[in-house]
Scaffold this active site. Structure first.
Site, short mmCIF file in Angstrom:
data_model
loop_
_atom_site.label_atom_id
_atom_site.label_comp_id
_atom_site.label_asym_id
_atom_site.label_seq_id
_atom_site.Cartn_x
_atom_site.Cartn_y
_atom_site.Cartn_z
N SER A 44 62.72 52.19 39.14
CA SER A 44 61.53 51.29 38.98
C SER A 44 61.35 50.81 37.26
O SER A 44 60.48 49.79 37.39
CB SER A 44 60.10 52.22 39.23
OG SER A 44 59.71 53.15 38.22
N LYS A 87 55.61 53.60 33.73
CA LYS A 87 55.34 52.51 33.96
C LYS A 87 54.88 51.54 32.42
O LYS A 87 54.72 52.19 31.66
CB LYS A 87 54.38 52.03 35.07
CG LYS A 87 54.30 52.52 36.16
CD LYS A 87 55.57 52.14 37.17
CE LYS A 87 55.59 52.92 38.20
NZ LYS A 87 57.00 52.92 38.92
#
Length: 183
Positions: A44, A87
């Site tokens: 990710s 993230k």
């Protein structure tokens, strides 16, 4: 003479015990308040971070300052114990975030960024404008089409208290050791 040796040995052992206790206490304090090691699992955050990268997470900075846009942060996944996500902060408190045609808009202005590996295929819950509260953050993975992030209702927006810290140093693999770049 044996009594002197016994006192010396006892003093030596006591010294080692005190030393070990101090090391354990200092280690606990560092892990609890300063930094912790974490491992990146998944794709990710490619091309910035890769599956298998080991990082030190700075847990101290956010005690003294607010998180900034583009910082890479770690937070717990709320539906699974001992699972942490990593993230990039995109939306800051008080802003309105929306994803339109694969691009991020902050307060109706297209965000000038180059962190996304490709144009987003799905907007998720950010298809509609999301007004962030005074302690809320909107996060995205850099590999946008392979990331469960704030667009996904199971992750959603994060509260300040959810942020464990920011990625600080990559310690593995050896050929990639160095400070993690956030901007």
């Amino acid at each position: 003479m044996d009594e002197i040796k016994e006192k010396s040995l006892t003093k030596e052992i006591l010294g080692w015990v005190v030393y070990i206790v101090i090391v354990i206490i200092l280690t606990y304090l560092v892990i609890t308040f300063v930094g912790v090691r974490t491992k990146v699992e998944g794709r990710s955050m490619e091309n910035t971070l890769h599956d298998g990268d080991n990082l030190i997470v700075d847990k101290l900075s956010y005690r003294f300052r607010d998180p900034k846009r583009y910082e890479i942060i770690v937070f717990p996944y709320k539906y699974q114990e001992d699972v942490y996500y990593i993230k990039r902060i995109i939306g800051l408190p008080g802003e309105t975030v929306q994803v339109i045609d694969g691009y991020v808009y902050i307060d109706d202005e297209k965000l000038d960024e180059d962190y996304g590996k490709e144009v987003m295929e799905t907007s998720g819950i950010a298809q509609e404008p999301i007004k962030l509260g005074e302690d809320e953050y909107f996060v995205l993975g850099d590999n946008r089409n392979h990331s469960a992030d704030s667009r996904d209702a199971s992750v959603g927006v994060l509260k300040r208290e959810d942020l464990v810290g920011r990625a600080w140093v990559r310690i593995w693999p050896l050929d990639s050791i160095g400070v993690v770049k956030h901007d």
